[in-house]
Design an enzyme around this catalytic site. Structure first.
Site: not given
Ligand code: ATP
Ligand code: MG
Length: 574
Positions: A48, A274, A284
């Site tokens: 995102e 993760r 984020k």
């Molecule tokens: P955050 O919690 O940091 O905002 P998010 O999952 O909301 O992370 P996205 O932009 O939706 O952020 O993530 C894009 C992809 O990266 C998703 O498929 C998510 O599962 C993966 N991802 C996010 N954080 C991690 C992590 N700590 N380890 C592995 N994969 C991750």
């Molecule tokens: Mg997300």
């Protein structure tokens, strides 16, 4: 944990058959063999655009792009942009740059969920027409209450049995902008008593009168993640939708939607653990707070766990990929130590960063038996022998030099190998010197100058006797050295898990006040005056350094310490 070696570029020759395959690759291999997708492998990385990518995303990127590459497939780059309030083009741009920098290429497969709004709307209408979705006019609070708890089933909304026609009419008017935010939502009609609470009529659309960074004011209803994500996968013909474990319960909704709207073979979701890294935060939202509150200098602050921060810190993409390969793919959440990351970064830099001399805390040394005007150019190899790379630079040696204060001790421990009063040590790549006299600042008592003599016979000659018990020290010529600023970094937080801390405290209460130490008045060897921003070096014994991309200038270099060396020696450690 042995290296998982999931990246073929990092796999040692001959290890292909011995290395265990992780569960995701096992699934993909099974599907290519059975031919469910006609041999196609299509993965996606779906960030995102509401912040910069972090090292956790790097793990996901390596998995998704890595698997696609290994199985002759493709990985789509898809921006999951369904939230007008938080998304921004500057984040899209940073994410594109970061993924490319990590070494991955989505070719022409660049997509935006916001380009699917029309298609998604049509799919929602189909669901309503099939009696599988309804407009709920309860308040947010009523919806939350009606959902029940883990132990109690939910209760049906009074609007659940609205006629299809009424639902279609209301949904069209939601889109038309007739209602304020929160007046209605579209929900899937699944089961309010489902054990999996995600299946209790999940929300599919909400009203948001907000300007979207790509679609402007074209829409005032926005699809929820649970609706947009699986259907975007299906629209793009994704085969394996790989995400993190916290989406495990959402998989039922994923399956329900895709089963209802798309024919087989359709995408399937698989979850992996993760990445959680010690001494940092990985959300984020929290990283954004650090940036917005000025607690760091920006998304690319070298202490940030963002890809931009790590790039500026000096990590190479290969080092980050090596780390991702070593941690592998797992089904159970766990924390990873910073050492594991730093080991990978070091192992990568060892053969990438030529050696150079830098004196972080200069101490004046006069070589009393060296002629005043004599300048001798010493050829010093850029690489230690075990690296097997050619190349040397010429370093001028003069009567007055500077060494590191930490390479001299008046009160050395028993195993001291560097300079001491009356003792000897080799100037790296040069002669042995003996410390004959220690001059102190009369006001402070601090050591101000060492008066030494050199042994003209010792250049290139193997050390004998007591000299064998010494080690070479770094030095620069006082009249040739280049002043530099050097920044040493430490952990951003003082606790391993800043996200779960005692009541009444937040992760911000555990910021490390000493996470950066800026040393001014450092001296580096003359060749480093022309270091280009982004050039990396090993300053012998002090660690790996990079000329800062933002602040370093020719003639006035600024270096960031990427990572220290593994050995016990640390500046200031004794
Ligand atoms: P955050 O919690 O940091 O905002 P998010 O999952 O909301 O992370 P996205 O932009 O939706 O952020 O993530 C894009 C992809 O990266 C998703 O498929 C998510 O599962 C993966 N991802 C996010 N954080 C991690 C992590 N700590 N380890 C592995 N994969 C991750
Ligand atoms: Mg997300």
């Amino acid at each position: 944990m042995g290296p998982a070696m999931s990246d073929p570029t990092l796999r040692p020759k001959g290890s292909e058959t011995r290395e265990p395959v992780d569960f995701l690759r096992e699934i993909v291999r099974r599907d290519t063999e059975s031919g469910v997708y006609g041999g196609r492998v299509v993965t996606r990385f779906p960030p995102e655009p509401n912040g910069f990518l972090h090292i956790g995303h790097a793990k996901s990127i390596c998995i998704n792009f890595g698997i696609a590459a290994e199985f002759g497939g493709v990985c789509h780059m898809r921006f999951d942009d369904t939230n007008p309030e938080t998304e921004d083009m500057k984040y899209v741009e940073s994410i594109r740059r970061d993924v490319r920098w990590l070494g991955f290429d989505w070719k022409e497969k660049l997509f935006f969920a916001s380009d699917y709004y029309e298609k998604l709307y049509e799919l929602a209408i189909r669901l309503i027409g099939d009696g599988k979705a309804y407009v709920d006019s309860q308040s947010e609070e009523e919806i939350r209450k009606g959902r029940g708890t883990i132990t109690e089933p939910g209760t049906d909304s009074p609007y659940r049995d609205r006629a299809v026609e009424e639902n279609l009419d209301l949904f069209a008017r939601m889109k038309g902008g007739e209602f304020p935010d929160g007046a209605h939502v579209l929900r899937a009609k699944i089961d309010m008593a489902a054990r999996n609470m995600k299946m209790r009529d999940p929300l599919l659309y909400r009203i948001r009168h907000a300007t979207h960074y790509r679609r402007g004011d074209a829409w005032c209803i926005y699809p929820m993640y649970d609706f947009a994500h699986p259907l975007s996968d299906a629209i793009e013909g994704i085969t394996h939708s790989i995400c993190t474990l916290e989406f495990e319960n959402n998989r039922a909704v994923y399956d329900w939607l895709v089963d209802n709207l798309f024919p087989e073979p359709r995408p399937r979701q698989y979850e992996f653990a993760r990445l959680n890294l010690d001494y940092t935060v990985m959300s984020k939202r929290k990283l954004l707070q650090l940036v917005e509150e000025g607690l760091v200098s920006g998304w690319d602050d070298p202490r940030m766990p963002t890809i931009a921060g790590m790039r500026r810190r000096g990590y190479a993409p290969e080092g980050i990929r090596l780390f991702a390969a070593r941690i592998g793919v797992d089904k159970a959440n766990s924390r990873v130590s910073m050492e594991l990351l730093e080991d990978a970064i070091r192992d990568d830099l060892n053969a990438r960063a030529p050696r150079a001399m830098a004196v972080l805390r200069p101490l004046k040394v006069t070589i009393t038996n060296w002629p005043v005007d004599r300048v001798e150019g010493l050829e010093i190899p850029l690489w230690p022998r075990d690296i097997g790379k050619e190349g040397a630079r010429t370093v001028p040696l003069t009567r007055e030099i500077r060494i590191d204060r930490n390479d001299f001790s008046t009160d050395p421990p028993a195993d001291w190998r560097r300079l001491r009063p009356g003792g000897e040590a080799r100037l790296m790549g040069g002669y042995f010197i003996r410390c004959d006299e220690v001059a102190r600042d009369p006001a402070t008592g601090e050591v101000a100058e060492l008066r030494c003599s050199y042994d003209p016979e010792s250049l290139g000659a193997p050390a004998k006797g007591d000299r064998k018990k010494t080690t070479a020290i770094q030095w620069v010529s006082a009249s040739h050295a280049v002043p530099a600023e050097i920044r040493l970094y430490d952990r951003l937080f003082t606790v391993a898990d800043p996200e779960s801390v005692e009541e009444g405290k937040t992760f911000r209460d555990f910021l490390n006040p000493a996470s950066v130490e800026t040393l001014r008045g450092c001296l580096v060897e003359p060749a480093l005056a022309s270091a280009a921003p982004g050039d990396r070096f090993q300053f012998v014994r002090n660690g790996y350094f990079i000329a800062d991309e933002v602040d370093s200038r020719p003639g006035a270099p600024v270096f960031n310490r990427i990572v220290g060396l593994k050995d016990k020696y640390r500046p200031g450690a004794h």
